[in-house]
Design a protein around this motif. Structure first.
Motif, PDB file in Angstrom:
ATOM      1  N   LYS A 205       0.818  -1.223   0.000  1.00 65.44           N
ATOM      2  CA  LYS A 205       0.000   0.000   0.000  1.00 65.44           C
ATOM      3  C   LYS A 205       0.845   1.264   0.000  1.00 65.44           C
ATOM      4  O   LYS A 205       0.512   2.245  -0.637  1.00 65.44           O
ATOM      5  CB  LYS A 205      -0.937   0.021   1.207  1.00 65.44           C
ATOM      6  N   LYS A 206       1.961   1.231   0.725  1.00 68.52           N
ATOM      7  CA  LYS A 206       2.818   2.416   0.852  1.00 68.52           C
ATOM      8  C   LYS A 206       3.955   2.358  -0.157  1.00 68.52           C
ATOM      9  O   LYS A 206       4.693   1.379  -0.219  1.00 68.52           O
ATOM     10  CB  LYS A 206       3.397   2.502   2.261  1.00 68.52           C
ATOM     11  N   LYS A 207       4.081   3.416  -0.957  1.00 70.57           N
ATOM     12  CA  LYS A 207       5.199   3.502  -1.887  1.00 70.57           C
ATOM     13  C   LYS A 207       6.472   3.815  -1.107  1.00 70.57           C
ATOM     14  O   LYS A 207       6.429   4.469  -0.069  1.00 70.57           O
ATOM     15  CB  LYS A 207       4.956   4.604  -2.920  1.00 70.57           C
ATOM     16  N   GLY A 208       7.588   3.316  -1.606  1.00 74.76           N
ATOM     17  CA  GLY A 208       8.853   3.603  -0.958  1.00 74.76           C
ATOM     18  C   GLY A 208       9.886   2.530  -1.245  1.00 74.76           C
ATOM     19  O   GLY A 208       9.680   1.633  -2.066  1.00 74.76           O
ATOM     20  N   ILE A 209      10.994   2.632  -0.520  1.00 69.26           N
ATOM     21  CA  ILE A 209      12.082   1.661  -0.650  1.00 69.26           C
ATOM     22  C   ILE A 209      12.150   0.885   0.662  1.00 69.26           C
ATOM     23  O   ILE A 209      12.182   1.470   1.743  1.00 69.26           O
ATOM     24  CB  ILE A 209      13.420   2.371  -0.924  1.00 69.26           C
ATOM     25  N   PHE A 210      12.181  -0.422   0.542  1.00 72.77           N
ATOM     26  CA  PHE A 210      12.163  -1.299   1.700  1.00 72.77           C
ATOM     27  C   PHE A 210      13.327  -2.289   1.594  1.00 72.77           C
ATOM     28  O   PHE A 210      13.783  -2.613   0.500  1.00 72.77           O
ATOM     29  CB  PHE A 210      10.838  -2.057   1.772  1.00 72.77           C
ATOM     30  N   GLU A 211      13.785  -2.755   2.739  1.00 73.81           N
ATOM     31  CA  GLU A 211      14.820  -3.775   2.774  1.00 73.81           C
ATOM     32  C   GLU A 211      14.187  -5.069   3.272  1.00 73.81           C
ATOM     33  O   GLU A 211      13.497  -5.075   4.281  1.00 73.81           O
ATOM     34  CB  GLU A 211      15.953  -3.349   3.697  1.00 73.81           C
ATOM     35  N   GLY A 212      14.408  -6.154   2.536  1.00 71.94           N
ATOM     36  CA  GLY A 212      13.784  -7.422   2.885  1.00 71.94           C
ATOM     37  C   GLY A 212      14.786  -8.522   3.109  1.00 71.94           C
ATOM     38  O   GLY A 212      15.934  -8.440   2.661  1.00 71.94           O
ATOM     39  N   CYS A 213      14.328  -9.561   3.794  1.00 70.34           N
ATOM     40  CA  CYS A 213      15.161 -10.754   3.980  1.00 70.34           C
ATOM     41  C   CYS A 213      14.274 -11.947   4.305  1.00 70.34           C
ATOM     42  O   CYS A 213      13.176 -11.809   4.826  1.00 70.34           O
ATOM     43  CB  CYS A 213      16.212 -10.552   5.060  1.00 70.34           C
ATOM     44  N   PHE A 214      14.769 -13.119   3.953  1.00 74.19           N
ATOM     45  CA  PHE A 214      14.140 -14.373   4.304  1.00 74.19           C
ATOM     46  C   PHE A 214      14.901 -14.956   5.483  1.00 74.19           C
ATOM     47  O   PHE A 214      16.130 -14.872   5.543  1.00 74.19           O
ATOM     48  CB  PHE A 214      14.206 -15.369   3.146  1.00 74.19           C
ATOM     49  N   THR A 215      14.182 -15.558   6.418  1.00 69.21           N
ATOM     50  CA  THR A 215      14.804 -16.260   7.537  1.00 69.21           C
ATOM     51  C   THR A 215      14.444 -17.732   7.420  1.00 69.21           C
ATOM     52  O   THR A 215      13.272 -18.076   7.290  1.00 69.21           O
ATOM     53  CB  THR A 215      14.312 -15.703   8.889  1.00 69.21           C
ATOM     54  N   ILE A 216      15.469 -18.566   7.449  1.00 70.87           N
ATOM     55  CA  ILE A 216      15.269 -20.011   7.360  1.00 70.87           C
ATOM     56  C   ILE A 216      15.649 -20.611   8.702  1.00 70.87           C
ATOM     57  O   ILE A 216      16.790 -20.470   9.146  1.00 70.87           O
ATOM     58  CB  ILE A 216      16.139 -20.631   6.254  1.00 70.87           C
ATOM     59  N   LYS A 217      14.686 -21.247   9.364  1.00 70.54           N
ATOM     60  CA  LYS A 217      14.949 -21.946  10.624  1.00 70.54           C
ATOM     61  C   LYS A 217      14.891 -23.431  10.345  1.00 70.54           C
ATOM     62  O   LYS A 217      13.835 -23.982  10.045  1.00 70.54           O
ATOM     63  CB  LYS A 217      13.943 -21.547  11.695  1.00 70.54           C
ATOM     64  N   PHE A 218      16.057 -24.051  10.424  1.00 65.96           N
ATOM     65  CA  PHE A 218      16.160 -25.477  10.130  1.00 65.96           C
ATOM     66  C   PHE A 218      15.718 -26.293  11.325  1.00 65.96           C
ATOM     67  O   PHE A 218      15.938 -25.926  12.470  1.00 65.96           O
ATOM     68  CB  PHE A 218      17.606 -25.837   9.761  1.00 65.96           C
ATOM     69  N   ARG A 219      15.089 -27.419  11.044  1.00 64.50           N
ATOM     70  CA  ARG A 219      14.728 -28.364  12.097  1.00 64.50           C
ATOM     71  C   ARG A 219      14.893 -29.759  11.521  1.00 64.50           C
ATOM     72  O   ARG A 219      15.187 -29.913  10.347  1.00 64.50           O
ATOM     73  CB  ARG A 219      13.313 -28.127  12.594  1.00 64.50           C
ATOM     74  N   GLY A 220      14.749 -30.740  12.324  1.00 68.43           N
ATOM     75  CA  GLY A 220      14.889 -32.104  11.821  1.00 68.43           C
ATOM     76  C   GLY A 220      16.257 -32.676  12.088  1.00 68.43           C
ATOM     77  O   GLY A 220      17.035 -32.155  12.873  1.00 68.43           O
ATOM     78  N   ASP A 221      16.566 -33.753  11.383  1.00 70.92           N
ATOM     79  CA  ASP A 221      17.774 -34.537  11.638  1.00 70.92           C
ATOM     80  C   ASP A 221      18.996 -34.075  10.861  1.00 70.92           C
ATOM     81  O   ASP A 221      20.094 -34.526  11.127  1.00 70.92           O
ATOM     82  CB  ASP A 221      17.533 -36.008  11.278  1.00 70.92           C
ATOM     83  N   VAL A 222      18.827 -33.195   9.890  1.00 70.53           N
ATOM     84  CA  VAL A 222      19.950 -32.823   9.032  1.00 70.53           C
ATOM     85  C   VAL A 222      20.909 -31.929   9.800  1.00 70.53           C
ATOM     86  O   VAL A 222      20.529 -30.885  10.315  1.00 70.53           O
ATOM     87  CB  VAL A 222      19.452 -32.117   7.760  1.00 70.53           C
ATOM     88  N   ALA A 223      22.151 -32.343   9.893  1.00 66.88           N
ATOM     89  CA  ALA A 223      23.164 -31.579  10.632  1.00 66.88           C
ATOM     90  C   ALA A 223      23.801 -30.539   9.716  1.00 66.88           C
ATOM     91  O   ALA A 223      24.409 -30.876   8.713  1.00 66.88           O
ATOM     92  CB  ALA A 223      24.231 -32.517  11.170  1.00 66.88           C
ATOM     93  N   ILE A 224      23.614 -29.272  10.057  1.00 66.14           N
ATOM     94  CA  ILE A 224      24.245 -28.184   9.325  1.00 66.14           C
ATOM     95  C   ILE A 224      24.874 -27.241  10.332  1.00 66.14           C
ATOM     96  O   ILE A 224      24.636 -27.339  11.534  1.00 66.14           O
ATOM     97  CB  ILE A 224      23.235 -27.437   8.425  1.00 66.14           C
ATOM     98  N   GLU A 225      25.678 -26.296   9.836  1.00 67.60           N
ATOM     99  CA  GLU A 225      26.434 -25.411  10.720  1.00 67.60           C
ATOM    100  C   GLU A 225      25.550 -24.511  11.580  1.00 67.60           C
ATOM    101  O   GLU A 225      25.813 -24.306  12.742  1.00 67.60           O
ATOM    102  CB  GLU A 225      27.370 -24.526   9.898  1.00 67.60           C
TER     103      GLU A 225
END
Length: 129
Positions: A92-112
């Motif tokens: 609705k509002k015109k302008g410049i915005f900064e965005g990001c995706f957040t990934i929250k891992f769960r489960g058995d896969v071991a990552i850093e």
């Protein structure tokens, strides 16, 4: 010798009061050998999208659900895309915005890291015009 830090920027444009096109960001391989672990972990991850006004620093979208899609045009190699489907109130509002995706891992896969913010080394600027 002077060292300069160059900040890379990805830009996305959308018309005010619009819900299309969807915001899509491809996850890029970083050259590491364990990228398959991240792809496996994505299938059982919680992904959200956040967007803040770049002028006022006020959140416009806070941890809204986002999707992880298999890139159907990736050929023989599996690649994934993060996608946010806009709501009418988001643009609705015109302008410049900064965005990001957040990934929250769960489960058995071991990552850093249990949580990953994307993009990692650049800004995602969203222009609502």
């Amino acid at each position: 010798m002077l060292n300069y830090l160059l900040e890379m920027v990805q830009e996305f444009y959308i018309n005010a009061n619009s819900t299309l096109p969807y915001l899509r960001m491809e996850l890029i391989r970083d050259g590491r050998h364990d990228f398959h672990k991240i792809y496996e972990a994505l299938q059982d991850a919680d992904v959200t999208f956040t967007m803040r006004d770049s002028e006022t620093d006020i959140l416009k979208i806070s941890n809204a659900p986002a999707d992880v899609l298999l890139d159907e045009d990736s050929g023989c190699e599996e690649r994934y895309i993060l996608q946010y489907k806009w709501q009418e109130r988001d643009t609705k509002k015109k302008g410049i915005f900064e965005g990001c995706f957040t990934i929250k891992f769960r489960g058995d896969v071991a990552i850093e890291k249990e949580t990953l913010i994307v993009p990692i080394q650049e800004k995602l600027l969203i222009y609502v015009v």
